[in-house]
Design a protein around this motif. Structure first.
Motif, mmCIF file in Angstrom:
data_model
loop_
_atom_site.group_PDB
_atom_site.id
_atom_site.type_symbol
_atom_site.label_atom_id
_atom_site.label_comp_id
_atom_site.label_asym_id
_atom_site.label_seq_id
_atom_site.Cartn_x
_atom_site.Cartn_y
_atom_site.Cartn_z
ATOM 1 N N UNK A 90 0.873 -1.393 -0.127
ATOM 2 C CA UNK A 90 -0.009 0.072 -0.076
ATOM 3 C C UNK A 90 0.869 1.337 -0.103
ATOM 4 N N UNK A 91 2.011 1.160 0.659
ATOM 5 C CA UNK A 91 2.743 2.343 0.867
ATOM 6 C C UNK A 91 3.422 2.921 -0.603
ATOM 7 N N UNK A 92 3.800 1.331 -1.101
ATOM 8 C CA UNK A 92 4.519 1.658 -2.434
ATOM 9 C C UNK A 92 3.584 2.264 -3.428
ATOM 10 N N UNK A 93 2.326 1.667 -3.389
ATOM 11 C CA UNK A 93 1.359 2.243 -4.323
ATOM 12 C C UNK A 93 1.191 3.671 -4.052
ATOM 13 N N UNK A 95 3.189 5.768 -2.742
ATOM 14 C CA UNK A 95 4.233 6.542 -3.440
ATOM 15 C C UNK A 95 4.321 6.654 -4.854
ATOM 16 N N UNK A 96 3.966 5.467 -5.668
ATOM 17 C CA UNK A 96 3.863 5.655 -6.918
ATOM 18 C C UNK A 96 2.791 6.566 -7.491
ATOM 19 N N UNK A 97 1.556 6.673 -6.653
ATOM 20 C CA UNK A 97 0.758 7.507 -7.137
ATOM 21 C C UNK A 97 1.049 9.041 -6.938
ATOM 22 N N UNK A 98 1.647 9.190 -5.657
ATOM 23 C CA UNK A 98 2.232 10.342 -5.441
ATOM 24 C C UNK A 98 3.305 11.079 -6.408
ATOM 25 N N UNK A 99 3.982 10.065 -6.978
ATOM 26 C CA UNK A 99 5.014 10.569 -8.097
ATOM 27 C C UNK A 99 4.303 10.748 -9.285
ATOM 28 N N UNK A 100 3.554 9.704 -9.694
ATOM 29 C CA UNK A 100 2.796 10.213 -10.855
ATOM 30 C C UNK A 100 2.085 11.404 -10.827
ATOM 31 N N UNK A 101 1.569 11.850 -9.730
ATOM 32 C CA UNK A 101 0.706 12.814 -9.452
ATOM 33 C C UNK A 101 1.500 14.115 -9.770
ATOM 34 N N UNK A 102 2.900 14.092 -9.036
ATOM 35 C CA UNK A 102 3.679 15.266 -9.079
ATOM 36 C C UNK A 102 4.298 15.202 -10.455
ATOM 37 N N UNK A 103 4.563 14.234 -11.108
ATOM 38 C CA UNK A 103 4.939 14.244 -12.422
ATOM 39 C C UNK A 103 4.003 14.894 -13.527
ATOM 40 N N UNK A 104 2.759 14.569 -13.181
ATOM 41 C CA UNK A 104 1.751 15.210 -13.997
ATOM 42 C C UNK A 104 1.502 16.769 -13.745
ATOM 43 N N UNK A 105 1.616 17.109 -12.703
ATOM 44 C CA UNK A 105 1.634 18.348 -12.135
ATOM 45 C C UNK A 105 2.835 19.112 -12.846
ATOM 46 N N UNK A 106 4.026 18.512 -12.699
ATOM 47 C CA UNK A 106 5.273 19.220 -13.409
ATOM 48 C C UNK A 106 4.918 19.372 -14.842
ATOM 49 N N UNK A 107 4.362 18.172 -15.391
ATOM 50 C CA UNK A 107 4.389 18.357 -16.937
ATOM 51 C C UNK A 107 3.299 19.341 -17.016
ATOM 52 N N UNK A 108 2.218 19.624 -16.616
ATOM 53 C CA UNK A 108 1.211 20.492 -16.576
ATOM 54 C C UNK A 108 1.700 22.019 -16.322
#
Length: 126
Positions: A90-93, A95-108
């Protein structure tokens, strides 16, 4: 003389009879003693066997109890391990979701910044 011989034979017969009865009595007493000893030995053997059976049953019960406790401990350890694995997954999931969200925000942000720069260039160019 006949009477004397008959008397002697009669005395011998009585003597043999008494001796024979005495021996029979002694043999009977020996047999009774041997039977009593055999009965005592049999009773002791039965007691010993019953005691050994009781001890074996108690030992088996203790072994079963220990085995049950060990199985319960193993099951608890397995559940604890599964819970830890689930927490880690769950923690890994997350962290991955957080990273994906941060990447999406950075791209946006990057895309928004580029679009803003383009719009600013268009305004300047006009």
């Amino acid at each position: 003389m006949k009477k004397v011989v008959l008397s002697i034979v009669m005395v011998l017969a009585l003597t043999l009879s008494f001796t024979s009865c005495r021996e029979t009595k002694e043999k009977t007493e020996d047999t009774v003693e041997n039977a009593e000893k055999a009965a005592d030995d049999a009773a002791n053997t039965v007691e010993d066997t019953a005691e050994k059976a009781k001890d074996a049953a108690e030992e088996t019960a203790d072994d079963l109890k220990e085995a049950g406790e060990e199985m319960a401990k193993d099951a608890k350890d397995a559940v604890d391990g599964a819970v830890e694995d689930a927490k880690e997954a769950g923690k890994d999931a997350i962290d991955k979701a957080k990273k994906a969200g941060e990447d999406a925000v950075d791209k946006a942000k990057e895309k928004g910044s580029k679009e803003l720069d383009k719009a600013a260039d268009k305004i300047k160019g006009n």
